[in-house]
Design a protein around this motif. Structure first.
Motif, mmCIF file in Angstrom:
data_model
loop_
_atom_site.group_PDB
_atom_site.id
_atom_site.type_symbol
_atom_site.label_atom_id
_atom_site.label_comp_id
_atom_site.label_asym_id
_atom_site.label_seq_id
_atom_site.Cartn_x
_atom_site.Cartn_y
_atom_site.Cartn_z
ATOM 1 N N ARG A 9 0.829 -1.206 0.000
ATOM 2 C CA ARG A 9 0.000 0.000 0.000
ATOM 3 C C ARG A 9 0.864 1.256 0.000
ATOM 4 N N PHE A 10 1.966 1.229 0.726
ATOM 5 C CA PHE A 10 2.843 2.404 0.767
ATOM 6 C C PHE A 10 3.436 2.684 -0.599
ATOM 7 N N TRP A 11 4.005 1.669 -1.235
ATOM 8 C CA TRP A 11 4.650 1.892 -2.524
ATOM 9 C C TRP A 11 3.641 2.258 -3.598
ATOM 10 N N ASN A 12 2.421 1.765 -3.495
ATOM 11 C CA ASN A 12 1.376 2.195 -4.428
ATOM 12 C C ASN A 12 1.088 3.684 -4.258
ATOM 13 N N ALA A 13 0.976 4.128 -2.992
ATOM 14 C CA ALA A 13 0.736 5.551 -2.737
ATOM 15 C C ALA A 13 1.934 6.387 -3.170
ATOM 16 N N PHE A 14 3.132 5.862 -2.982
ATOM 17 C CA PHE A 14 4.341 6.591 -3.373
ATOM 18 C C PHE A 14 4.377 6.801 -4.886
ATOM 19 N N TRP A 15 4.121 5.756 -5.661
ATOM 20 C CA TRP A 15 4.164 5.884 -7.118
ATOM 21 C C TRP A 15 2.993 6.713 -7.633
ATOM 22 N N ASN A 16 1.838 6.628 -6.982
ATOM 23 C CA ASN A 16 0.721 7.500 -7.369
ATOM 24 C C ASN A 16 1.087 8.962 -7.160
ATOM 25 N N THR A 17 1.701 9.253 -6.013
ATOM 26 C CA THR A 17 2.109 10.627 -5.727
ATOM 27 C C THR A 17 3.113 11.124 -6.755
ATOM 28 N N THR A 18 4.100 10.300 -7.077
ATOM 29 C CA THR A 18 5.124 10.707 -8.039
ATOM 30 C C THR A 18 4.537 10.888 -9.430
ATOM 31 N N PHE A 19 3.707 9.947 -9.861
ATOM 32 C CA PHE A 19 3.115 10.033 -11.199
ATOM 33 C C PHE A 19 2.220 11.261 -11.332
ATOM 34 N N LEU A 20 1.360 11.491 -10.356
ATOM 35 C CA LEU A 20 0.469 12.651 -10.422
ATOM 36 C C LEU A 20 1.257 13.951 -10.381
ATOM 37 N N THR A 21 2.326 13.987 -9.608
ATOM 38 C CA THR A 21 3.136 15.206 -9.525
ATOM 39 C C THR A 21 3.816 15.509 -10.849
ATOM 40 N N VAL A 22 4.497 14.519 -11.416
ATOM 41 C CA VAL A 22 5.226 14.734 -12.674
ATOM 42 C C VAL A 22 4.262 15.109 -13.797
ATOM 43 N N THR A 23 3.146 14.408 -13.895
ATOM 44 C CA THR A 23 2.199 14.643 -14.986
ATOM 45 C C THR A 23 1.540 16.006 -14.871
ATOM 46 N N THR A 24 1.014 16.301 -13.697
ATOM 47 C CA THR A 24 0.293 17.570 -13.547
ATOM 48 C C THR A 24 1.221 18.777 -13.676
ATOM 49 N N VAL A 25 2.397 18.714 -13.071
ATOM 50 C CA VAL A 25 3.315 19.863 -13.138
ATOM 51 C C VAL A 25 3.798 20.085 -14.570
ATOM 52 N N THR A 26 4.053 19.014 -15.301
ATOM 53 C CA THR A 26 4.477 19.167 -16.699
ATOM 54 C C THR A 26 3.391 19.839 -17.536
ATOM 55 N N LEU A 27 2.170 19.342 -17.428
ATOM 56 C CA LEU A 27 1.061 19.930 -18.192
ATOM 57 C C LEU A 27 0.779 21.362 -17.746
ATOM 58 N N GLU A 28 0.844 21.599 -16.451
ATOM 59 C CA GLU A 28 0.584 22.947 -15.948
ATOM 60 C C GLU A 28 1.657 23.931 -16.403
ATOM 61 N N VAL B 223 -5.711 6.274 -6.955
ATOM 62 C CA VAL B 223 -5.326 7.671 -6.738
ATOM 63 C C VAL B 223 -4.880 7.941 -5.304
ATOM 64 N N GLU B 224 -4.717 6.936 -4.494
ATOM 65 C CA GLU B 224 -4.320 7.170 -3.105
ATOM 66 C C GLU B 224 -2.895 7.697 -3.058
ATOM 67 N N THR B 225 -2.703 8.848 -2.430
ATOM 68 C CA THR B 225 -1.391 9.470 -2.309
ATOM 69 C C THR B 225 -0.844 9.256 -0.902
ATOM 70 N N LEU B 226 0.387 9.695 -0.683
ATOM 71 C CA LEU B 226 0.993 9.546 0.641
ATOM 72 C C LEU B 226 0.242 10.341 1.700
ATOM 73 N N SER B 227 -0.245 11.510 1.349
ATOM 74 C CA SER B 227 -1.031 12.302 2.301
ATOM 75 C C SER B 227 -2.336 11.597 2.645
ATOM 76 N N MET B 228 -2.992 11.011 1.658
ATOM 77 C CA MET B 228 -4.223 10.278 1.911
ATOM 78 C C MET B 228 -3.962 9.046 2.760
ATOM 79 N N LEU B 229 -2.826 8.381 2.533
ATOM 80 C CA LEU B 229 -2.481 7.204 3.320
ATOM 81 C C LEU B 229 -2.239 7.579 4.779
ATOM 82 N N ALA B 230 -1.509 8.671 5.014
ATOM 83 C CA ALA B 230 -1.266 9.108 6.382
ATOM 84 C C ALA B 230 -2.569 9.501 7.071
#
Length: 329
Positions: free
Chosen positions: A101-120, A274-281
């Motif tokens: 569950r942790f590594w899933n949240a970690f990769w979700n966080t990284t993927f969403l960050t890279v994708t959204t920041v690039t497009l933005e 879509v679970e991120t590290l913040s959501m997991l915590a």
């Protein structure tokens, strides 16, 4: 017979130099130290606030991460009235039962960050160029572009939840029935679209501020040399706007790494896609597992800190101006 005493021969010794340079250095050092004391006095209220709202919670979270969840004491058989000290078990569990569950949240966080920041970043630069052009109704264009950024994130999540509803606008436009708020890659797409729509104007606003300080004479000289619009953008606009752009990307990256409210409201809690590290915590804290929640929060803090440090070091986003070294004459 009178004898004459010849004066002893004197060696040609250099005259001692005046201490003008040393005096100048002392004065400069005194002035610099005075400015340093004044600067420390002026920023001390900010440092005090940061210590209260950042340093203290970080230290408390680090302490709590070494404690476990209250439960039955295997020695006495009674329920503990305090959190047991477990050392680094909360961190080592990441590589055990809680690792998936942790590594899933970690990769979700990284993927969403890279994708959204690039497009933005791409859309933000385009928005800045549009808002900078001297066209009719420019004030209306600027206001309409900046409206999404002014909307609270919770309202944005509810708005896009209605758009991505099974019978919402998104399905009506594409002509297909997609359950956007369920598990799957389409849930990531929904979060990316909503986040880009909301925060791309933020990057556009900072880039626009950087574009407006570029002198018009630079563009006029480039046009006289035969440079077209694309050439002016790559050779003039982009290099000169780089400091503002790097600051905007840095802020957005750090904000995206802590993404919580938008996927939580738009898609829902405990959604693997879509679970991120913040959501997991937050989920661990909501289930009264404060020790693991603190461990996840500390790891997220370290991740954000390392990304910020790498960004500043590698991309040259100097947040503190460098002093030029003075060479003594």
């Amino acid at each position: 017979m009178a004898t004459t005493h010849n004066p002893p021969e004197t060696l040609d010794r250099p005259e001692p130099k005046t201490c003008g340079n040393a005096t100048g250095r002392v004065r400069r050092r005194t002035a610099t130290s005075g400015e340093g004391r004044l600067g420390a006095l002026l920023v001390s209220p900010t440092l005090l606030v940061l210590a209260v709202v950042v340093l203290y919670p970080t230290v408390v979270a680090l302490k709590d991460s070494f404690y476990g969840t209250p439960g039955l004491d295997p020695k006495t058989g009674f329920v503990r009235d305090h959190d047991p000290f477990v050392g680094a078990d909360n961190y080592t569990a990441i590589f055990g039962a809680a690792g998936d569950r942790f590594w899933n949240a970690f990769w979700n966080t990284t993927f969403l960050t890279v994708t959204t920041v690039t497009l933005e970043t791409v859309l933000g630069i385009a928005m800045a160029l549009i808002m900078h052009r001297a066209l009719r109704g420019r004030a209306v264009v600027r206001a309409s572009i900046l409206v999404p950024w002014a909307i609270p994130t919770a309202v944005t999540g509810l708005l896009w939840r209605w758009v991505f509803n099974s019978d919402g606008v998104a399905n009506a436009l594409i002509g297909r029935q997609i359950l956007w708020t369920t598990e799957g890659f389409h849930a990531k797409v929904a979060v990316i679209v909503a986040d880009v729509w909301k925060t791309a104007p933020f990057i556009g606003l900072l880039v626009l501020a950087g574009i407006q300080v570029i002198s018009k004479e630079v563009y006029e000289a480039a046009r006289m040399d035969g440079a077209g619009g694309l050439r002016q953008f790559w050779s003039i606009t982009l290099p000169l706007v780089k400091p503002a752009l790097l600051v905007a990307v840095l802020f957005r990256t750090l904000d995206a790494l802590r993404m919580f409210d938008l996927p939580y409201i738009l898609i829902g809690a405990q959604k693997t896609s879509v679970e991120t590290l913040s959501m997991l915590a937050q989920d661990q804290a909501a289930n009264v597992r404060f020790g693991p929640a603190a461990a996840y929060a500390v790891i997220l803090f370290g991740y954000v800190f390392l990304v910020a440090l790498a960004f500043v070091r590698l991309l040259g986003a100097d947040v503190v101006p460098r002093r030029h070294k003075e060479v003594a004459a």
